[in-house]
Design an enzyme around this catalytic site. Structure first.
Site, PDB file in Angstrom:
ATOM      1  N   TYR A  77       0.844  -1.202   0.000  1.00  0.00           N
ATOM      2  CA  TYR A  77       0.000   0.000   0.000  1.00  0.00           C
ATOM      3  C   TYR A  77       0.871   1.242   0.000  1.00  0.00           C
ATOM      4  O   TYR A  77       1.897   1.269   0.688  1.00  0.00           O
ATOM      5  CB  TYR A  77      -0.920   0.030   1.239  1.00  0.00           C
ATOM      6  N   GLU A  79      -0.630   4.825  -0.408  1.00  0.00           N
ATOM      7  CA  GLU A  79      -1.439   6.030  -0.659  1.00  0.00           C
ATOM      8  C   GLU A  79      -0.625   7.280  -0.364  1.00  0.00           C
ATOM      9  O   GLU A  79       0.188   7.295   0.559  1.00  0.00           O
ATOM     10  CB  GLU A  79      -2.703   5.993   0.202  1.00  0.00           C
ATOM     11  N   ASP A 254      -7.380  14.973 -23.520  1.00  0.00           N
ATOM     12  CA  ASP A 254      -7.288  13.538 -23.257  1.00  0.00           C
ATOM     13  C   ASP A 254      -6.619  12.917 -24.483  1.00  0.00           C
ATOM     14  O   ASP A 254      -7.233  12.765 -25.538  1.00  0.00           O
ATOM     15  CB  ASP A 254      -8.710  12.989 -23.056  1.00  0.00           C
ATOM     16  N   THR A 283      -4.130   7.306 -21.306  1.00  0.00           N
ATOM     17  CA  THR A 283      -3.933   5.927 -20.857  1.00  0.00           C
ATOM     18  C   THR A 283      -2.524   5.555 -21.297  1.00  0.00           C
ATOM     19  O   THR A 283      -1.908   6.253 -22.107  1.00  0.00           O
ATOM     20  CB  THR A 283      -4.939   4.948 -21.485  1.00  0.00           C
ATOM     21  N   LYS A 286      -2.523   2.100 -24.917  1.00  0.00           N
ATOM     22  CA  LYS A 286      -3.014   2.122 -26.295  1.00  0.00           C
ATOM     23  C   LYS A 286      -1.811   2.304 -27.223  1.00  0.00           C
ATOM     24  O   LYS A 286      -0.917   1.457 -27.228  1.00  0.00           O
ATOM     25  CB  LYS A 286      -4.065   3.218 -26.462  1.00  0.00           C
ATOM     26  N   ARG A 292      -1.694  -1.566 -18.811  1.00  0.00           N
ATOM     27  CA  ARG A 292      -3.031  -0.981 -18.701  1.00  0.00           C
ATOM     28  C   ARG A 292      -3.041   0.029 -17.552  1.00  0.00           C
ATOM     29  O   ARG A 292      -2.806  -0.350 -16.397  1.00  0.00           O
ATOM     30  CB  ARG A 292      -4.022  -2.117 -18.444  1.00  0.00           C
TER      31      ARG A 292
HETATM   32  N1  DSN Z   1     -12.423   1.986 -24.570  1.00  0.00           N
HETATM   33  C1  DSN Z   1     -11.473   2.838 -25.215  1.00  0.00           C
HETATM   34  C2  DSN Z   1     -11.590   2.781 -26.706  1.00  0.00           C
HETATM   35  O1  DSN Z   1     -11.788   1.699 -27.207  1.00  0.00           O
HETATM   36  O2  DSN Z   1     -11.452   3.786 -27.359  1.00  0.00           O
HETATM   37  C3  DSN Z   1     -11.546   4.222 -24.748  1.00  0.00           C
HETATM   38  O3  DSN Z   1     -11.711   4.273 -23.386  1.00  0.00           O
END
Ligand code: DSN
Length: 491
Positions: A77, A79, A254, A283, A286, A292
């Site tokens: 942990y 935090e 974003d 994120t 991607k 992730r």
């Molecule tokens: N779920 C993602 C996508 O496929 O674009 C975005 O959060």
């Protein structure tokens, strides 16, 4: 002489023999406790290896990134933030988090980075709370007689919004490629803010910045949100910042989908959000090809608020994932990643041209990033039918609305195709042109089942079995020539 090595950045540093030993040993240990989980892990690799993965938000992380997540940092942990924890014994977590943040700052040229968010939604929530806290919280709450937002009745969003002065968020419409977390009702952002959205030009399909400006002037948002999950073009973030400044809004970008293109210096100048946005969220899994998770970059004035992300909005940091983010960011700082990112964008153009020359219709007529939005109405199909027919043929995509979609969001009229994952396998122009050919062959052969022939929904279709089989065989051929994790011997 020009080098003709294919851009497969996973391969050069990938020690297949060591990774095979590591994974075989891990699976043996896991299998001794719950063999069905070991089997599912093994099967997932087999499935990922054997499908043409075109989901624009997915990728294949390197074994180094993946292996970094399976360790005892998961047990800790932590935090708080680096050097300021609510738990003792966080010295190694501090090392990990500080390194991940340092790599993120260097990679994106940001002054401040926060690497704790567990996902993109979490990153956006932290960003929203930071803007509220920095720009609204104190005076509005005092005026409303609320000492602490935690004192509010659970789920009392009306009270909460009043306390914050009923703030407004202007983001890109979901219908033209915006994201659920940019103020839409099924997401908490749609409950936190009064929301309005900007669309795209009905003819070109492009963002019209003059229209956004006019809307912003009229709506006067606290937050102007830019970024998308299904818009196949670049966004001019310099213009977005100008608009935000004109109306006194805070610009949040974003960049979850295109962070890899920013990291790889494909998006530079006014198309790189980091110098222009007050806060940039992302994120990490991607196009950035990490574990992730999520991350935030911010201009210094927001740092102290973003730092309070945990425990304000987030649960305890996932230290093992932060460690993997550090490894992924370190990978993305290598020159090979820039080659990869450029190949992602080049391959998207090839895919788009391959579809267009075979009669496909694309939203905006093409692409400038990592994704292509194919309008499947010209094949007489809904997005749902097209998605299913493609899956039957070994091609994994996801259905997606197109602007002014006649079939609504559930059935939709498009499929979204992305190049990050297959580019990580080493796909280049020839493979993406072949992929375009296979997609068009399947969608041409698929036919909707009308009510008269027994079908009742926009989901039913017929695909001749020989077309599915032939496509699967053709897909297997290009996949076998570009193996995922070459030499990784797990069976
Ligand atoms: N779920 C993602 C996508 O496929 O674009 C975005 O959060």
């Amino acid at each position: 002489m020009t080098e003709t090595v294919k851009p497969n950045p996973l391969s050069p540093e990938f020690n297949a023999s060591a990774a095979s030993t590591a994974y075989r040993s891990a699976l043996e240990v896991i299998g001794a406790v719950e063999p069905r989980i070991a089997a599912a892990i093994t099967q997932e690799l087999a499935d990922q290896r054997s499908s043409l993965k075109l989901i624009a938000s997915e990728n294949y992380a390197s074994p180094a990134v993946l292996l970094t997540m399976g360790n005892w940092f998961s047990d800790k942990y932590a935090e708080g933030t680096v050097g300021h924890r609510f738990y003792a014994g966080c010295q190694n977590v501090d090392t990990v988090e500080a390194l991940a943040a340092e790599h993120a700052r260097e990679l994106f040229g940001a002054e401040y980075a926060y690497v704790q968010p567990h996902s993109g939604i979490d990153a956006n929530l932290v960003a929203f709370w930071s803007v509220l806290a920095a720009r609204v919280e104190a005076p509005a709450l005092v005026e409303a007689g609320v000492r602490n937002v935690n004192d509010l009745a659970e789920n009392d969003w009306t009270t909460l919004r009043r306390a914050f002065g009923d703030q407004r968020l202007l983001g890109m419409s979901l219908d033209v490629g915006g994201h659920l977390t940019h103020g839409f009702r099924p997401n908490i952002s749609g409950k936190m803010f009064t929301h309005a959205s900007y669309g795209t030009d009905p003819v070109t399909g492009l963002i019209d910045y003059d229209v956004v400006r006019a809307q912003a002037k009229e709506f006067k948002p606290l937050i102007l949100m830019a970024g998308y999950s299904a818009y196949p073009r670049k966004v001019n973030f310099a213009k977005m910042r100008e608009i935000a400044d004109e109306v006194g809004a805070t610009l949040i970008v974003d960049m979850a989908h295109f962070a890899g293109l920013v990291a790889g210096k494909v998006f530079t100048g006014e198309f790189n959000p980091v110098p222009f946005a007050h806060i940039t969220t992302t994120t990490t899994h991607k196009s950035l090809r990490g574990p992730r998770g999520g991350a935030i970059l911010a201009q210094p004035e927001f740092a102290e608020f973003v730092d309070r992300g945990c425990p304000m909005v987030l649960g305890g940091p996932l230290s093992h994932v932060m460690a993997a983010k550090a490894v992924a960011f370190a990978e993305a700082r290598q020159p090979a990643f820039a080659t990869y990112a450029q190949a992602v964008a080049d391959n998207a153009v090839t895919l788009a041209e391959g579809l267009l020359k075979r009669g496909g219709k694309l939203v905006t007529g093409g692409t400038e990033n990592h994704l292509v939005l194919l309008d499947v109405t010209s094949f007489g199909l809904t997005g749902r039918q097209a998605e299913s027919a493609l899956v039957d043929s070994g091609i994994v995509t996801n259905r997606n609305s197109v602007p002014q979609d006649p079939n609504g969001a559930w059935y939709s009229s498009g499929v979204r195709l992305g190049t990050p994952a297959l580019t990580s396998r080493g796909f280049g122009a020839a493979e993406f042109d072949r992929t375009a050919e296979l997609i068009v062959d399947v969608l041409t052969a698929a036919t909707p089942l009308s009510a008269a022939s027994g079908g009742l929904s926009k989901a039913k279709y017929n695909l001749p079995a020989d077309v599915a089989a032939k496509t699967q065989a053709a897909a297997a051929e290009i996949l076998d020539a570009n193996p995922l994790y070459p030499g990784l011997d797990i069976s």
